[in-house]
Scaffold this motif. Structure first.
Motif, PDB file in Angstrom:
ATOM      1  N   ALA A 235       0.836  -1.213   0.000  1.00 18.44           N
ATOM      2  CA  ALA A 235       0.000   0.000   0.000  1.00 18.44           C
ATOM      3  C   ALA A 235       0.869   1.260   0.000  1.00 18.44           C
ATOM      4  CB  ALA A 235      -0.913  -0.002   1.224  1.00 18.44           C
ATOM      5  N   CYS A 236       2.181   1.088   0.106  1.00 13.98           N
ATOM      6  CA  CYS A 236       3.101   2.241   0.188  1.00 13.98           C
ATOM      7  C   CYS A 236       3.025   3.098  -1.081  1.00 13.98           C
ATOM      8  CB  CYS A 236       4.526   1.732   0.387  1.00 13.98           C
ATOM      9  SG  CYS A 236       5.754   3.052   0.373  1.00 13.98           S
ATOM     10  N   ILE A 237       2.938   4.413  -0.883  1.00 13.55           N
ATOM     11  CA  ILE A 237       2.900   5.337  -2.023  1.00 13.55           C
ATOM     12  C   ILE A 237       4.235   6.074  -2.177  1.00 13.55           C
ATOM     13  CG2 ILE A 237       0.388   5.683  -2.004  1.00 13.55           C
ATOM     14  CD1 ILE A 237       0.889   8.265  -0.365  1.00 13.55           C
ATOM     15  N   GLN A 238       5.247   5.621  -1.431  1.00 17.98           N
ATOM     16  CA  GLN A 238       6.607   6.179  -1.533  1.00 17.98           C
ATOM     17  C   GLN A 238       6.637   7.697  -1.295  1.00 17.98           C
ATOM     18  OE1 GLN A 238       9.919   4.421  -2.420  1.00 17.98           O
ATOM     19  NE2 GLN A 238       8.612   3.145  -1.122  1.00 17.98           N
ATOM     20  N   CYS A 239       5.854   8.137  -0.304  1.00 17.50           N
ATOM     21  CA  CYS A 239       5.788   9.582  -0.044  1.00 17.50           C
ATOM     22  C   CYS A 239       7.003  10.084   0.721  1.00 17.50           C
ATOM     23  CB  CYS A 239       4.515   9.907   0.740  1.00 17.50           C
ATOM     24  SG  CYS A 239       4.518   9.215   2.415  1.00 17.50           S
ATOM     25  N   GLY A 240       7.671   9.192   1.468  1.00 13.77           N
ATOM     26  CA  GLY A 240       8.880   9.590   2.203  1.00 13.77           C
ATOM     27  C   GLY A 240       8.623  10.156   3.586  1.00 13.77           C
ATOM     28  N   THR A 241       7.369  10.164   4.048  1.00  7.08           N
ATOM     29  CA  THR A 241       7.075  10.680   5.392  1.00  7.08           C
ATOM     30  C   THR A 241       7.838   9.892   6.459  1.00  7.08           C
ATOM     31  OG1 THR A 241       4.874  11.310   4.654  1.00  7.08           O
ATOM     32  CG2 THR A 241       5.201  11.162   7.034  1.00  7.08           C
ATOM     33  N   CYS A 242       7.905   8.580   6.288  1.00  7.31           N
ATOM     34  CA  CYS A 242       8.596   7.749   7.281  1.00  7.31           C
ATOM     35  C   CYS A 242      10.072   8.139   7.383  1.00  7.31           C
ATOM     36  CB  CYS A 242       8.459   6.266   6.934  1.00  7.31           C
ATOM     37  SG  CYS A 242       8.832   5.855   5.230  1.00  7.31           S
ATOM     38  N   SER A 243      10.728   8.317   6.248  1.00  8.82           N
ATOM     39  CA  SER A 243      12.153   8.682   6.273  1.00  8.82           C
ATOM     40  C   SER A 243      12.338  10.069   6.861  1.00  8.82           C
ATOM     41  CB  SER A 243      12.738   8.651   4.856  1.00  8.82           C
ATOM     42  OG  SER A 243      12.580   7.375   4.304  1.00  8.82           O
TER      43      SER A 243
ATOM     44  N   PRO B  40      13.852   4.227   5.728  1.00 10.68           N
ATOM     45  CA  PRO B  40      12.634   3.396   5.828  1.00 10.68           C
ATOM     46  C   PRO B  40      11.846   3.363   4.519  1.00 10.68           C
ATOM     47  CG  PRO B  40      12.907   4.697   7.821  1.00 10.68           C
ATOM     48  CD  PRO B  40      13.979   5.156   6.868  1.00 10.68           C
ATOM     49  N   ARG B  41      11.712   4.505   3.836  1.00 11.56           N
ATOM     50  CA  ARG B  41      10.970   4.522   2.557  1.00 11.56           C
ATOM     51  C   ARG B  41      11.597   3.557   1.561  1.00 11.56           C
ATOM     52  NH1 ARG B  41      11.763   6.362  -2.398  1.00 11.56           N
ATOM     53  NH2 ARG B  41      13.723   7.350  -1.845  1.00 11.56           N
ATOM     54  N   ARG B  42      12.918   3.617   1.444  1.00 14.76           N
ATOM     55  CA  ARG B  42      13.600   2.739   0.484  1.00 14.76           C
ATOM     56  C   ARG B  42      13.450   1.269   0.893  1.00 14.76           C
ATOM     57  NH1 ARG B  42      17.572   4.937  -3.152  1.00 14.76           N
ATOM     58  NH2 ARG B  42      18.509   2.894  -3.147  1.00 14.76           N
ATOM     59  N   LEU B  43      13.513   1.027   2.201  1.00 10.69           N
ATOM     60  CA  LEU B  43      13.407  -0.365   2.663  1.00 10.69           C
ATOM     61  C   LEU B  43      12.042  -0.960   2.296  1.00 10.69           C
ATOM     62  CD1 LEU B  43      15.288  -2.301   4.440  1.00 10.69           C
ATOM     63  CD2 LEU B  43      13.510  -2.006   6.154  1.00 10.69           C
ATOM     64  N   ILE B  44      10.990  -0.165   2.503  1.00 12.87           N
ATOM     65  CA  ILE B  44       9.649  -0.654   2.141  1.00 12.87           C
ATOM     66  C   ILE B  44       9.596  -0.921   0.628  1.00 12.87           C
ATOM     67  CG2 ILE B  44       7.167  -0.094   2.065  1.00 12.87           C
ATOM     68  CD1 ILE B  44       8.114  -0.547   4.905  1.00 12.87           C
ATOM     69  N   GLY B  45      10.183  -0.013  -0.153  1.00 11.57           N
ATOM     70  CA  GLY B  45      10.220  -0.214  -1.608  1.00 11.57           C
ATOM     71  C   GLY B  45      10.989  -1.473  -1.987  1.00 11.57           C
TER      72      GLY B  45
ATOM     73  N   ARG C 194       2.541   8.212  11.484  1.00 14.55           N
ATOM     74  CA  ARG C 194       2.407   9.272  10.470  1.00 14.55           C
ATOM     75  C   ARG C 194       2.221   8.751   9.053  1.00 14.55           C
ATOM     76  NH1 ARG C 194       6.860  12.622  13.705  1.00 14.55           N
ATOM     77  NH2 ARG C 194       5.401  13.590  15.115  1.00 14.55           N
ATOM     78  N   CYS C 195       2.365   7.467   8.848  1.00 14.99           N
ATOM     79  CA  CYS C 195       2.259   6.937   7.477  1.00 14.99           C
ATOM     80  C   CYS C 195       0.850   7.156   6.922  1.00 14.99           C
ATOM     81  CB  CYS C 195       2.595   5.450   7.481  1.00 14.99           C
ATOM     82  SG  CYS C 195       2.318   4.679   5.874  1.00 14.99           S
ATOM     83  N   PRO C 196       0.706   7.869   5.808  1.00 12.94           N
ATOM     84  CA  PRO C 196      -0.633   8.105   5.257  1.00 12.94           C
ATOM     85  C   PRO C 196      -1.281   6.846   4.705  1.00 12.94           C
ATOM     86  CG  PRO C 196       1.042   8.935   3.754  1.00 12.94           C
ATOM     87  CD  PRO C 196       1.762   8.504   4.997  1.00 12.94           C
ATOM     88  N   ALA C 197      -0.476   5.817   4.453  1.00 13.26           N
ATOM     89  CA  ALA C 197      -1.031   4.556   3.935  1.00 13.26           C
ATOM     90  C   ALA C 197      -1.310   3.567   5.061  1.00 13.26           C
ATOM     91  CB  ALA C 197      -0.062   3.948   2.928  1.00 13.26           C
ATOM     92  N   ASP C 198      -1.091   3.994   6.307  1.00 14.10           N
ATOM     93  CA  ASP C 198      -1.397   3.170   7.485  1.00 14.10           C
ATOM     94  C   ASP C 198      -0.578   1.874   7.538  1.00 14.10           C
ATOM     95  OD1 ASP C 198      -2.729   2.841   9.873  1.00 14.10           O
ATOM     96  OD2 ASP C 198      -4.355   1.678   8.983  1.00 14.10           O
ATOM     97  N   ILE C 199       0.681   1.983   7.139  1.00 11.81           N
ATOM     98  CA  ILE C 199       1.576   0.818   7.226  1.00 11.81           C
ATOM     99  C   ILE C 199       2.299   0.873   8.569  1.00 11.81           C
ATOM    100  CG2 ILE C 199       3.625  -0.282   6.214  1.00 11.81           C
ATOM    101  CD1 ILE C 199       2.755   1.021   3.529  1.00 11.81           C
ATOM    102  N   ASP C 200       2.348  -0.253   9.257  1.00 11.17           N
ATOM    103  CA  ASP C 200       3.054  -0.318  10.546  1.00 11.17           C
ATOM    104  C   ASP C 200       4.545  -0.541  10.251  1.00 11.17           C
ATOM    105  OD1 ASP C 200       4.022  -0.724  13.066  1.00 11.17           O
ATOM    106  OD2 ASP C 200       2.869  -2.535  13.465  1.00 11.17           O
ATOM    107  N   ILE C 201       5.243   0.548   9.941  1.00 11.44           N
ATOM    108  CA  ILE C 201       6.643   0.425   9.506  1.00 11.44           C
ATOM    109  C   ILE C 201       7.526  -0.105  10.635  1.00 11.44           C
ATOM    110  CG2 ILE C 201       8.594   1.684   8.508  1.00 11.44           C
ATOM    111  CD1 ILE C 201       6.014   3.741   7.839  1.00 11.44           C
ATOM    112  N   ALA C 202       7.281   0.358  11.855  1.00  4.82           N
ATOM    113  CA  ALA C 202       8.064  -0.164  12.986  1.00  4.82           C
ATOM    114  C   ALA C 202       7.828  -1.668  13.124  1.00  4.82           C
ATOM    115  CB  ALA C 202       7.671   0.560  14.274  1.00  4.82           C
TER     116      ALA C 202
END
Ligand code: SF4
Ligand code: SF4
Length: 187
Positions: free
Chosen positions: A25-33, A46-51, A79-87
């Motif tokens: 669901a990631c839109i590669q917005c970069g908010t996480c990074s 983090p953005r690159r890792l999800i990609g 803060r992820c707008p796509a609601d991904i639990d990055i942690a």
């Protein structure tokens, strides 16, 4: 005929308890990074890792330090707008790399995590004097000496117990943990 799960599927399976969206669901917005306090120290943001997970770049993902440097602050997750639990994704890759023994030997994180889990499983509690050796030598003799002095002072003041504390009904606790994670023979 069933097909072999991709790396992305394997990570998704490890996130079965997460409330978040799947990584695709990631839109590669970069908010996480942008919000990550330790992104500057990571091999991949983090953005690159999800990609990279979504592109099934398994070896590249497992070889980077990103998930071991994650401080679990959860800024990215909330803060992820796509609601991904990055942690949660970072924890999932840690578990994956420990179970498959694919982590980098030069990092403190894997050894620290293993020592932490063993300490908690043996006594039901964390105990700093058993954890410290996993990282103290990594930072050289000066840091080792400083840590030893600090630990001694805290022990004398009663802030660190001399012997590891144990919880009541430890066997029940061990049996519960064994149902969740694979434990070594000596645990
Ligand atoms: S904040 Fe969420 S959507 Fe944006 S790049 Fe990071 S994981 Fe992808
Ligand atoms: S949880 Fe980890 S990846 Fe996310 S912002 Fe905090 S340190 Fe960075």
């Amino acid at each position: 005929m069933t097909s072999k799960p991709t790396f992305r599927d394997e990570i998704a399976n490890l996130l079965y308890a997460s409330q978040g969206s799947p990584t695709n669901a990631c839109i590669q917005c970069g908010t996480c990074s942008g919000t990550c306090p330790v992104a500057n120290y990571m091999d991949q943001t983090p953005r690159r890792l999800i990609g990279m997970i979504n592109a099934n770049l398994k070896e590249d993902v497992l070889d980077c330090n990103t998930y071991w440097f994650c401080a679990s602050c959860y800024h990215c997750t909330v803060r992820c707008p796509a609601d991904i639990d990055i942690a949660g994704v970072m924890y999932a890759i840690k578990r994956y790399s420990i179970w498959n023994k694919t982590y980098r030997e030069d990092l403190v994180g894997p050894r620290f995590s293993e020592a932490f889990m063993k300490t908690v499983i043996r006594s039901g509690r964390s105990y700093e004097p058993l954890l410290a050796p996993t990282y103290m030598f990594h930072f050289g003799p000066k840091e080792f000496f400083n840590e030893a002095v600090n630990a001694s002072k805290m022990m004398l003041k009663g802030r660190i117990p001399v012997l590891p504390p144990r919880i009541k009904r430890l066997d029940n606790f061990k049996n519960m943990v064994k149902k969740i994670i694979p434990l070594g023979e000596n645990s």
